[in-house]
Scaffold this motif. Structure first.
Motif, PDB file in Angstrom:
ATOM      1  N   ASN A 267      45.098  76.959-118.409  1.00  0.00           N
ATOM      2  CA  ASN A 267      45.765  75.817-119.020  1.00  0.00           C
ATOM      3  C   ASN A 267      45.123  75.444-120.361  1.00  0.00           C
ATOM      4  O   ASN A 267      43.944  75.106-120.409  1.00  0.00           O
ATOM      5  N   ASN A 268      45.909  75.510-121.439  1.00  0.00           N
ATOM      6  CA  ASN A 268      45.384  75.282-122.775  1.00  0.00           C
ATOM      7  C   ASN A 268      45.871  73.995-123.429  1.00  0.00           C
ATOM      8  O   ASN A 268      45.598  73.760-124.608  1.00  0.00           O
ATOM      9  N   ALA A 269      46.594  73.175-122.677  1.00  0.00           N
ATOM     10  CA  ALA A 269      47.110  71.945-123.265  1.00  0.00           C
ATOM     11  C   ALA A 269      47.416  70.921-122.190  1.00  0.00           C
ATOM     12  O   ALA A 269      47.487  71.247-120.997  1.00  0.00           O
TER      13      ALA A 269
ATOM     14  N   VAL B 264      59.265  84.390-118.988  1.00  0.00           N
ATOM     15  CA  VAL B 264      57.892  84.610-119.459  1.00  0.00           C
ATOM     16  C   VAL B 264      57.023  83.363-119.356  1.00  0.00           C
ATOM     17  O   VAL B 264      55.818  83.430-119.579  1.00  0.00           O
ATOM     18  N   MET B 265      57.618  82.230-119.043  1.00  0.00           N
ATOM     19  CA  MET B 265      56.837  80.988-119.036  1.00  0.00           C
ATOM     20  C   MET B 265      55.875  80.940-117.858  1.00  0.00           C
ATOM     21  O   MET B 265      56.073  81.609-116.836  1.00  0.00           O
ATOM     22  N   HIS B 266      54.801  80.152-118.032  1.00  0.00           N
ATOM     23  CA  HIS B 266      53.892  79.894-116.911  1.00  0.00           C
ATOM     24  C   HIS B 266      54.083  78.446-116.465  1.00  0.00           C
ATOM     25  O   HIS B 266      54.972  77.739-116.956  1.00  0.00           O
ATOM     26  N   LYS B 267      53.255  78.005-115.551  1.00  0.00           N
ATOM     27  CA  LYS B 267      53.433  76.665-114.998  1.00  0.00           C
ATOM     28  C   LYS B 267      53.316  75.603-116.086  1.00  0.00           C
ATOM     29  O   LYS B 267      52.639  75.805-117.110  1.00  0.00           O
ATOM     30  N   PRO B 268      53.949  74.448-115.908  1.00  0.00           N
ATOM     31  CA  PRO B 268      53.939  73.410-116.950  1.00  0.00           C
ATOM     32  C   PRO B 268      52.554  72.822-117.191  1.00  0.00           C
ATOM     33  O   PRO B 268      51.680  72.875-116.321  1.00  0.00           O
ATOM     34  N   PHE B 269      52.372  72.267-118.392  1.00  0.00           N
ATOM     35  CA  PHE B 269      51.118  71.597-118.717  1.00  0.00           C
ATOM     36  C   PHE B 269      51.005  70.318-117.872  1.00  0.00           C
ATOM     37  O   PHE B 269      52.011  69.652-117.594  1.00  0.00           O
ATOM     38  N   PRO B 270      49.783  69.938-117.487  1.00  0.00           N
ATOM     39  CA  PRO B 270      49.590  68.659-116.779  1.00  0.00           C
ATOM     40  C   PRO B 270      50.057  67.502-117.657  1.00  0.00           C
ATOM     41  O   PRO B 270      49.980  67.575-118.887  1.00  0.00           O
ATOM     42  N   ILE B 271      50.539  66.431-117.025  1.00  0.00           N
ATOM     43  CA  ILE B 271      50.971  65.239-117.752  1.00  0.00           C
ATOM     44  C   ILE B 271      50.065  64.076-117.373  1.00  0.00           C
ATOM     45  O   ILE B 271      49.822  63.834-116.193  1.00  0.00           O
TER      46      ILE B 271
END
Length: 452
Positions: A428-430, A403-410
């Motif tokens: 992207n929310n975080a 269920v995960m989506h792509k990782p948050f930007p770092i």
């Protein structure tokens, strides 16, 4: 020998003190009527004793009786001192927005304290207005003070505070500025001063969430103006009978933030350790500066002492939580400074969705980074989970990787806020911040908004 027969005889004759730093850009002389010199550390001592003496005189308050009052703390303190000297019991009904120090002080002088919710209508049975009335009806041999509508409130200031100010300024006062709550101080002092000189201007300081300013200007009691506020001791969601709007020349409103900041400024820049309403009063005075000339003598009344607010306006952490301390925030590291020592909440790819939901509830968070042995490989947030739950009620038993989506930007810890802001979008929310080796924190939209 010169001495007072009891503590009540020390009430009144408080000094006028010149303000020097915060008022340096004003053309006029500004003097503070410093009411913390009263034994209960507030101006409310004056009217507390007056109300009791008048009730004794006409039989409303009988020997051995119980005094009951709804108070923001200071009137309760004045009544409690008088009750001790005169042999009465005291019940103070106080709203839960008032500082813990006020409640502790009232208990320290022998009062019973009943705490009521702030965010209810005045006629709600749980409000401190309604609770005070109910307790008075239920308690034998009791007297409900009702400082809001009790004429002895304003009369006390007409007979004492007003004449003191007139005499201390040798009749040179041109403006009187004071926060307005029950209305007794502004109405009593204002009435006396205008009788001596009709040209003296009387200014009320109001707060946002209170009805006074608009009602004075339009005659409209606008319920849409009523909402919770932090400032203590001024403003109301009712129209007390003690507020004589005909005596008041005008109002200015002060925000919670400005009132809190200027409470600190009075202590740190003038050496005046005062209460929250003093911060509102001095900021209100500064907002009225276009009304003052070089020949004016402006008196601002400071109601109470800073000891009642040590855990609030004088606590930087409390101020910071409410956005009242303007820390300079320019980078990713600044945004997560308060959380830098906390461990980032994450979830593994093979864990179940139910585990992520439990973590969201436990930590009150909306987004969680997903990791495996290689590092961050995805992310989940509450919006995704809600959408998927609508489509599949058994989602809680699925593995996170499904269920995960792509990782948050770092981003690096020195990344400017404006760069970080551009990384937020519909998908992207975080954003994750790399603080040090193996150490990360998360930035959300709320963090960006809080920093504005």
């Amino acid at each position: 020998m010169e001495y007072a027969k009891n503590i009540l005889e020390t009430i009144g004759n408080t000094p006028l003190v010149k303000l020097n730093v915060l008022t340096k850009n004003l053309p006029c002389l500004v003097l503070a009527k410093y009411e913390t010199f009263n034994p209960g550390n507030s101006t409310k001592d004056r009217m507390a004793v007056k109300m009791i003496e008048d009730a004794e005189a006409d039989g409303r308050l009988k020997p051995g009786g119980t005094i009951i009052e709804g108070t923001s703390g200071n009137t309760g303190m004045g009544l409690a001192l008088a009750a001790i000297v005169k042999g009465y019991k005291m019940i103070c009904v106080i709203s839960d927005k008032q500082s813990k120090e006020k409640m502790d002080i009232l208990r320290a002088v022998g009062s019973k304290v009943v705490v009521c919710p702030t965010n209810v209508e005045p006629d709600d049975p749980k409000s401190y207005y309604s609770t005070s009335k109910r307790l008075a009806e239920e308690t034998p041999n009791s007297w409900y003070v009702n400082q809001y509508d009790n004429p002895s409130n304003a009369l006390a200031h007409y007979e004492s505070t007003g004449p003191e100010i007139w005499n201390q300024t040798d009749g040179e006062i041109t403006h009187f500025v004071v926060g307005v709550g029950t209305g007794g101080t502004i109405s009593g002092v204002g009435k006396y001063l205008k009788e001596q000189n009709p040209n003296v201007k009387i200014w009320g300081v109001d707060t946002y969430g209170s009805v006074f300013k608009k009602y004075h200007e339009t005659g409209v009691f606008d319920e849409n103006e009523i909402y919770p506020y932090i400032t203590e001791g001024i403003g109301e969601d009712i129209l007390p009978k003690n507020v004589d709007f005909d005596i008041i020349d005008g109002f200015t409103k002060v925000t919670d933030k400005d009132a809190a900041i200027y409470t600190q400024k009075l202590a740190k820049e003038e050496g005046m350790f005062l209460g929250n309403s003093a911060g509102a009063a001095i900021k209100g005075l500064l907002q009225l500066k276009e009304h003052f000339t070089k020949d004016d003598v402006v008196v601002v009344l400071f109601h109470d002492h800073g000891s009642r607010y040590v855990g609030k306006m004088y606590n930087d952490e409390w101020m910071r939580e409410r956005g009242f301390i303007e820390d300079k925030i320019t980078s990713a590291a600044d945004l997560v400074a308060s959380d830098s020592e906390k461990t980032l909440v994450t979830v593994k790819t093979e864990e179940l969705v139910s585990h992520a939901i439990e973590r969201m509830k436990a930590y009150k968070i909306s987004q969680i980074p997903v990791e495996d042995s290689t590092g961050f490989v995805g992310a989940i947030d509450e919006a995704d989970l809600l959408r998927m739950y609508i489509e599949n009620k058994d989602i809680s038993n699925l593995p996170i990787k499904d269920v995960m989506h792509k990782p948050f930007p770092i981003v690096d810890k020195n990344t400017p806020i404006d760069v970080i802001s551009k990384l937020f979008n519909k998908e992207n929310n975080a954003v994750l911040v790399h603080l040090s080796e193996g150490k990360y924190q998360i930035i959300t939209k709320y963090d960006i908004i809080s920093a504005l």
